[in-house]
Design a protein around this motif. Structure first.
Motif, PDB file in Angstrom:
ATOM      1  N   ILE A  96       6.117  -6.538  -1.639  1.00 27.05           N
ATOM      2  CA  ILE A  96       6.846  -6.200  -0.411  1.00 27.05           C
ATOM      3  C   ILE A  96       5.914  -5.493   0.570  1.00 27.05           C
ATOM      4  O   ILE A  96       5.956  -5.729   1.784  1.00 27.05           O
ATOM      5  CB  ILE A  96       8.086  -5.353  -0.741  1.00 27.05           C
ATOM      6  CG1 ILE A  96       9.132  -6.222  -1.457  1.00 27.05           C
ATOM      7  CG2 ILE A  96       8.690  -4.745   0.522  1.00 27.05           C
ATOM      8  CD1 ILE A  96      10.327  -5.456  -1.968  1.00 27.05           C
ATOM      9  N   LYS A  97       5.042  -4.642   0.048  1.00 26.56           N
ATOM     10  CA  LYS A  97       4.083  -3.925   0.899  1.00 26.56           C
ATOM     11  C   LYS A  97       3.143  -4.907   1.594  1.00 26.56           C
ATOM     12  O   LYS A  97       2.853  -4.780   2.789  1.00 26.56           O
ATOM     13  CB  LYS A  97       3.284  -2.934   0.058  1.00 26.56           C
ATOM     14  CG  LYS A  97       2.333  -2.082   0.843  1.00 26.56           C
ATOM     15  CD  LYS A  97       1.616  -1.098  -0.068  1.00 26.56           C
ATOM     16  CE  LYS A  97       0.606  -0.290   0.723  1.00 26.56           C
ATOM     17  NZ  LYS A  97      -0.162   0.617  -0.146  1.00 26.56           N
ATOM     18  N   ILE A  98       2.670  -5.920   0.858  1.00 28.01           N
ATOM     19  CA  ILE A  98       1.778  -6.934   1.437  1.00 28.01           C
ATOM     20  C   ILE A  98       2.483  -7.695   2.554  1.00 28.01           C
ATOM     21  O   ILE A  98       1.919  -7.922   3.628  1.00 28.01           O
ATOM     22  CB  ILE A  98       1.282  -7.898   0.342  1.00 28.01           C
ATOM     23  CG1 ILE A  98       0.302  -7.174  -0.581  1.00 28.01           C
ATOM     24  CG2 ILE A  98       0.624  -9.131   0.952  1.00 28.01           C
ATOM     25  CD1 ILE A  98      -0.075  -7.975  -1.815  1.00 28.01           C
ATOM     26  N   VAL A  99       3.729  -8.072   2.314  1.00 30.19           N
ATOM     27  CA  VAL A  99       4.475  -8.834   3.318  1.00 30.19           C
ATOM     28  C   VAL A  99       4.784  -7.954   4.533  1.00 30.19           C
ATOM     29  O   VAL A  99       4.688  -8.410   5.683  1.00 30.19           O
ATOM     30  CB  VAL A  99       5.768  -9.417   2.701  1.00 30.19           C
ATOM     31  CG1 VAL A  99       6.623 -10.064   3.761  1.00 30.19           C
ATOM     32  CG2 VAL A  99       5.422 -10.424   1.620  1.00 30.19           C
ATOM     33  N   ASP A 100       5.156  -6.679   4.296  1.00 31.78           N
ATOM     34  CA  ASP A 100       5.470  -5.772   5.408  1.00 31.78           C
ATOM     35  C   ASP A 100       4.262  -5.530   6.312  1.00 31.78           C
ATOM     36  O   ASP A 100       4.387  -5.530   7.538  1.00 31.78           O
ATOM     37  CB  ASP A 100       5.953  -4.415   4.873  1.00 31.78           C
ATOM     38  CG  ASP A 100       7.455  -4.389   4.647  1.00 31.78           C
ATOM     39  OD1 ASP A 100       8.148  -5.268   5.192  1.00 31.78           O
ATOM     40  OD2 ASP A 100       7.930  -3.484   3.924  1.00 31.78           O
ATOM     41  N   GLU A 101       3.099  -5.328   5.711  1.00 28.49           N
ATOM     42  CA  GLU A 101       1.907  -5.020   6.493  1.00 28.49           C
ATOM     43  C   GLU A 101       1.304  -6.246   7.157  1.00 28.49           C
ATOM     44  O   GLU A 101       0.447  -6.124   8.018  1.00 28.49           O
ATOM     45  CB  GLU A 101       0.863  -4.341   5.596  1.00 28.49           C
ATOM     46  CG  GLU A 101       1.285  -2.971   5.116  1.00 28.49           C
ATOM     47  CD  GLU A 101       0.297  -2.355   4.150  1.00 28.49           C
ATOM     48  OE1 GLU A 101      -0.697  -3.037   3.791  1.00 28.49           O
ATOM     49  OE2 GLU A 101       0.516  -1.210   3.750  1.00 28.49           O
ATOM     50  N   GLY A 102       1.719  -7.413   6.752  1.00 26.85           N
ATOM     51  CA  GLY A 102       1.197  -8.633   7.354  1.00 26.85           C
ATOM     52  C   GLY A 102      -0.168  -9.022   6.824  1.00 26.85           C
ATOM     53  O   GLY A 102      -0.894  -9.765   7.473  1.00 26.85           O
ATOM     54  N   LYS A 103      -0.551  -8.516   5.655  1.00 21.34           N
ATOM     55  CA  LYS A 103      -1.842  -8.847   5.052  1.00 21.34           C
ATOM     56  C   LYS A 103      -1.770 -10.133   4.236  1.00 21.34           C
ATOM     57  O   LYS A 103      -2.667 -10.438   3.475  1.00 21.34           O
ATOM     58  CB  LYS A 103      -2.307  -7.709   4.135  1.00 21.34           C
ATOM     59  CG  LYS A 103      -2.642  -6.444   4.863  1.00 21.34           C
ATOM     60  CD  LYS A 103      -3.155  -5.405   3.906  1.00 21.34           C
ATOM     61  CE  LYS A 103      -3.485  -4.111   4.618  1.00 21.34           C
ATOM     62  NZ  LYS A 103      -3.961  -3.083   3.680  1.00 21.34           N
TER      63      LYS A 103
END
Length: 160
Positions: free
Chosen positions: A74-81
């Motif tokens: 979820i963190k990867i998707v939220d940050e756009g990485k």
């Protein structure tokens, strides 16, 4: 009820892929889910991560606890990485490039292999055979009469 957002394993033995699901914490790993909110394919290069982030935030707002792996996704998707895979080149384009590299023309030029001429060769022997049959009709008839007479002689000898 304690709700968790976790991964549901699917796929073959050495080719796993996962679905990101919202489940009761007491259910089995691959048990029935309340809702599926995404998918994760770690074996692809780069990994495929497809999570409906709106539904994930909704469930987090309702008190659902993500596992460590899901929290990282979820963190990867939220940050756009999120890395995206390059689209595959269509096979037709690869074929045309190979033809161009070989120095030949593609389908428009039709500079491919020459067609075979077996049909013409097969037609010629048949025509010659028909011509032979029309010129020599007496020989085959005489050949068929001789065995018939011999068969008649054999039958007469057998009766006697």
């Amino acid at each position: 009820m304690a709700v968790k957002i976790r991964l549901k394993r699917m796929g073959k033995i050495r080719a796993p892929y996962y679905r990101v699901v919202v489940m009761d914490s007491r259910t089995k790993r691959d048990g029935r889910a309340i809702e599926e909110i995404g998918k994760y394919h770690p074996t692809e290069q780069p990994s495929l991560i497809d999570i409906d982030i709106e539904r994930a935030h909704y469930w987090l707002g309702q008190g659902a606890q993500p596992t460590e792996a899901v929290a990282a996704l979820i963190k990867i998707v939220d940050e756009g990485k999120l890395q995206t895979k390059e689209p595959k080149t269509p096979k037709k384009d690869l074929y045309e490039a190979a033809i161009a590299a070989a120095g030949g023309k593609n389908d428009a030029g039709t500079d491919g292999p020459t067609p075979r001429k077996k049909a013409a060769k097969k037609a010629e022997p048949k025509a010659e055979a028909k011509a032979d049959e029309t010129t020599e009709p007496t020989e085959p008839a005489a050949a068929t009469e001789a065995p018939a007479e011999a068969a008649g002689d054999d039958a007469a000898k057998a009766e006697a």
